[in-house]
Design an enzyme around this catalytic site. Sequence first.
Site, PDB file in Angstrom:
ATOM      1  N   ARG A  90      -6.991  -0.511  -7.157  1.00  0.00           N
ATOM      2  CA  ARG A  90      -7.203   0.465  -6.287  1.00  0.00           C
ATOM      3  C   ARG A  90      -7.524   1.975  -7.098  1.00  0.00           C
ATOM      4  O   ARG A  90      -6.622   2.067  -8.186  1.00  0.00           O
ATOM      5  CB  ARG A  90      -6.276   0.762  -5.305  1.00  0.00           C
ATOM      6  CG  ARG A  90      -6.095  -0.612  -4.272  1.00  0.00           C
ATOM      7  CD  ARG A  90      -5.582  -0.320  -2.961  1.00  0.00           C
ATOM      8  NE  ARG A  90      -5.943   0.889  -2.446  1.00  0.00           N
ATOM      9  CZ  ARG A  90      -5.393   1.413  -1.149  1.00  0.00           C
ATOM     10  NH1 ARG A  90      -4.405   1.152  -0.887  1.00  0.00           N
ATOM     11  NH2 ARG A  90      -6.291   2.159  -0.567  1.00  0.00           N
TER      12      ARG A  90
ATOM     13  N   ARG B 249       0.888  -1.179   0.010  1.00  0.00           N
ATOM     14  CA  ARG B 249       0.015  -0.150   0.030  1.00  0.00           C
ATOM     15  C   ARG B 249       1.023   1.175   0.177  1.00  0.00           C
ATOM     16  O   ARG B 249       2.230   1.323   0.030  1.00  0.00           O
ATOM     17  CB  ARG B 249      -0.917   0.091   1.191  1.00  0.00           C
ATOM     18  CG  ARG B 249      -0.226  -0.548   2.481  1.00  0.00           C
ATOM     19  CD  ARG B 249      -0.269   0.626   3.660  1.00  0.00           C
ATOM     20  NE  ARG B 249      -0.279   1.658   3.337  1.00  0.00           N
ATOM     21  CZ  ARG B 249       0.743   2.580   3.572  1.00  0.00           C
ATOM     22  NH1 ARG B 249       2.189   1.976   3.885  1.00  0.00           N
ATOM     23  NH2 ARG B 249       0.912   3.792   3.413  1.00  0.00           N
ATOM     24  N   GLY B 250       0.293   2.365  -0.078  1.00  0.00           N
ATOM     25  CA  GLY B 250       1.055   3.646  -0.277  1.00  0.00           C
ATOM     26  C   GLY B 250       1.147   4.067  -1.555  1.00  0.00           C
ATOM     27  O   GLY B 250       1.627   2.898  -2.560  1.00  0.00           O
ATOM     28  N   ALA B 251       1.120   5.054  -2.114  1.00  0.00           N
ATOM     29  CA  ALA B 251       0.982   5.612  -3.784  1.00  0.00           C
ATOM     30  C   ALA B 251       2.410   5.038  -4.319  1.00  0.00           C
ATOM     31  O   ALA B 251       2.173   4.098  -5.525  1.00  0.00           O
ATOM     32  CB  ALA B 251       1.045   6.991  -3.667  1.00  0.00           C
TER      33      ALA B 251
ATOM     34  N   ASN C 261      -5.293  12.719  -0.384  1.00  0.00           N
ATOM     35  CA  ASN C 261      -4.407  11.853   0.644  1.00  0.00           C
ATOM     36  C   ASN C 261      -5.225  10.970   1.732  1.00  0.00           C
ATOM     37  O   ASN C 261      -6.870  11.318   1.577  1.00  0.00           O
ATOM     38  CB  ASN C 261      -3.509  12.701   1.580  1.00  0.00           C
ATOM     39  CG  ASN C 261      -2.325  12.102   2.033  1.00  0.00           C
ATOM     40  OD1 ASN C 261      -1.632  11.113   1.547  1.00  0.00           O
ATOM     41  ND2 ASN C 261      -2.085  12.138   3.435  1.00  0.00           N
ATOM     42  N   LYS C 262      -4.664  10.237   2.622  1.00  0.00           N
ATOM     43  CA  LYS C 262      -5.620   9.568   3.317  1.00  0.00           C
ATOM     44  C   LYS C 262      -6.479  10.381   4.229  1.00  0.00           C
ATOM     45  O   LYS C 262      -6.476  11.355   4.527  1.00  0.00           O
ATOM     46  CB  LYS C 262      -4.691   8.871   4.384  1.00  0.00           C
ATOM     47  CG  LYS C 262      -5.157   8.133   5.445  1.00  0.00           C
ATOM     48  CD  LYS C 262      -5.897   6.879   4.881  1.00  0.00           C
ATOM     49  CE  LYS C 262      -5.230   6.065   3.812  1.00  0.00           C
ATOM     50  NZ  LYS C 262      -6.246   4.845   2.970  1.00  0.00           N
TER      51      LYS C 262
ATOM     52  N   GLN D 253      -2.489   3.083   9.854  1.00  0.00           N
ATOM     53  CA  GLN D 253      -1.110   3.138   8.978  1.00  0.00           C
ATOM     54  C   GLN D 253       0.017   4.138   9.818  1.00  0.00           C
ATOM     55  O   GLN D 253       1.432   3.613   9.682  1.00  0.00           O
ATOM     56  CB  GLN D 253      -1.156   3.771   7.497  1.00  0.00           C
ATOM     57  CG  GLN D 253      -1.966   2.818   6.686  1.00  0.00           C
ATOM     58  CD  GLN D 253      -3.308   3.147   6.523  1.00  0.00           C
ATOM     59  OE1 GLN D 253      -4.027   3.487   7.440  1.00  0.00           O
ATOM     60  NE2 GLN D 253      -3.905   2.907   5.367  1.00  0.00           N
TER      61      GLN D 253
ATOM     62  N   ASP E  51      -1.631  10.980  -2.644  1.00  0.00           N
ATOM     63  CA  ASP E  51      -2.028   9.946  -3.580  1.00  0.00           C
ATOM     64  C   ASP E  51      -2.237  10.289  -5.063  1.00  0.00           C
ATOM     65  O   ASP E  51      -2.115   9.517  -6.069  1.00  0.00           O
ATOM     66  CB  ASP E  51      -3.172   9.133  -3.055  1.00  0.00           C
ATOM     67  CG  ASP E  51      -2.834   8.642  -1.776  1.00  0.00           C
ATOM     68  OD1 ASP E  51      -2.322   7.145  -1.579  1.00  0.00           O
ATOM     69  OD2 ASP E  51      -2.942   9.080  -0.554  1.00  0.00           O
TER      70      ASP E  51
HETATM   71  O1  MRU Z   1      -4.617   3.340   1.633  1.00  0.00           O
HETATM   72  P1  MRU Z   1      -3.093   3.405   1.607  1.00  0.00           P
HETATM   73  O2  MRU Z   1      -2.486   2.774   2.789  1.00  0.00           O
HETATM   74  O3  MRU Z   1      -2.685   2.842   0.438  1.00  0.00           O
HETATM   75  O4  MRU Z   1      -2.956   4.974   1.632  1.00  0.00           O
HETATM   76  C1  MRU Z   1      -2.274   5.759   1.009  1.00  0.00           C
HETATM   77  C2  MRU Z   1      -1.295   6.241   1.932  1.00  0.00           C
HETATM   78  O5  MRU Z   1      -0.472   5.434   2.330  1.00  0.00           O
HETATM   79  C3  MRU Z   1      -1.374   7.678   2.357  1.00  0.00           C
HETATM   80  O6  MRU Z   1      -2.584   8.421   1.687  1.00  0.00           O
HETATM   81  C4  MRU Z   1      -0.007   8.414   2.176  1.00  0.00           C
HETATM   82  O7  MRU Z   1      -0.177   9.543   2.996  1.00  0.00           O
HETATM   83  C5  MRU Z   1       0.307   8.868   0.631  1.00  0.00           C
HETATM   84  S1  MRU Z   1       0.928   7.695  -0.229  1.00  0.00           S
HETATM   85  C6  MRU Z   1       2.413   7.889  -0.018  1.00  0.00           C
END
Ligand code: MRU
Length: 350
Positions: A91, A51-53, A244-245, A193, A234
Site C-alpha cells: 500500500r 488497515r489503518g496507518a 487521510n481517507k 470504515q 496516513d
Molecule cells: O484505507 P485505510 O482504511 O487503511 O485508510 C486509512 C485510514 O484508516 C484512515 O485514513 C484513517 O483516518 C487514518 S489511519 C489511522
Amino acid sequence: MRVRGKNYKTVWMTAGSVHLIDQTLLPFRFKIIEAKNHRETCEAIRAMVVRGAGAIGAAAGFAMAQAFLEAPARGLAGYVEKARRRIESTRPTAQNLFYAVKRVFDGAAKSKDPKQAAVKEAAALVRQDEEDCRRIGEIGSRLLKDGASVGTHCNAGWLAFVDYGTALAPVYVAARKGKKVFVYVDETRPRSQGARLTAWELHNENIPHVIVPDNAGAHLLSKKKIDLMIVGADRIAANGDTANKIGTLEKAICAKEFGVPFYIAAPSSTFDLNCRSGRDIPIEHRSEDEVLYQSGPGTRGREEKILVASPGSGALNPAFDVTPAKYITGIITEKGLIKPSPKNIKRIIG
Ligand code: MRU
C-alpha cells in the site's frame, strides 16, 4: 480494547506467525487470522484484512521480521531486500508502513544476529505505537469539554493501530475520566470504515454515537451540531499538509467555513519530512468494485456482495485526499499539540 470481555490488540506476532483481526469481516464476524510467512502478511495488508496507518505499520514491521526469520543463511541479504520491496509495494500512502519496514530492516542489518534483532525491533516498534497512542489520548482529551460532540471520518481508532488509536483515543480517555462525549461518525464510503469499524468500536466502549452519511458533513457543521472534528492521518508532509481517507478534505474546508476546530491526531511515525508538501504524497487508487458493490450479511445471514450502481458504469476510487495545513487547527502528537507549520513540525519531529 475489550471484545466479548477479552483484551485484544489489532495485530501481534508469536512463533514467527502474525495474528490479525480480520477487519474485512467486522462488524458482523470477529475472526483472528494467522499469516505464517511474510508473503501472507503482505497479502493481508493488500486485501485490507489489516488497515489503518499504525496497524499497517505494525503488520509491515512484523512481515519484515518474518522475512529475516525465513531467509536462508546463504543469500540472506538478497532474500530480505526482495521481501522489503514486496512489503513496501502493498500500500503506497500510509507512511507508518515505510517507517516500520526501514526501522526493522536497519535494526536487523546492523546486528550480528539479524533474525533475533528483527523480531526484537518489530516488538519494540509495536510497543512504541501503543505508548504513542496512549499519549495522544491523554493530550487530545484535554480538548474535549464535558458534553462535547466530536465529528470523525474513517476509522482512526483502536483497529487502525495496535491499541487505543489516534482520533478516537482522546474520546476513550475523556469518557474514562467521566466526561460525556458524543461522536458523529461519517460512514466513509466506499469501504465504510466509519459505519462498520468506528461505530463497532464505539458501541463496544459504550460511547454514545450516531452514523451519518458522508454528504451530511456540511449540514451538520453549519448547524453547529459538532463542536470539533478529530481525524487520523496516513502521511503528514513537512509543511503540515495531511493525507487521510478520501472525504477528509471536504470536511476540513467546511469546518473552517463554519468556525469548527479541525484536528489531526497522529504519532511521529506518520510524518514524512521527505515530502515537502502534500503534493509529494502518493495517493492510492483502489479497485472500482469497492464503489460499485457493497457486502455484508444478507437477509439469510450469509455474506453477500451486491451491486449498488447502474450496471455497466465504471467508477473512480481514489482512497485518500490531502488537506492543506491552512485548514488544520492543530496536530495532536504523542509529543504535544502543535500548530501545523514547517518550524513546529521540525522542532517536534525532526
Ligand atoms: O484505507 P485505510 O482504511 O487503511 O485508510 C486509512 C485510514 O484508516 C484512515 O485514513 C484513517 O483516518 C487514518 S489511519 C489511522
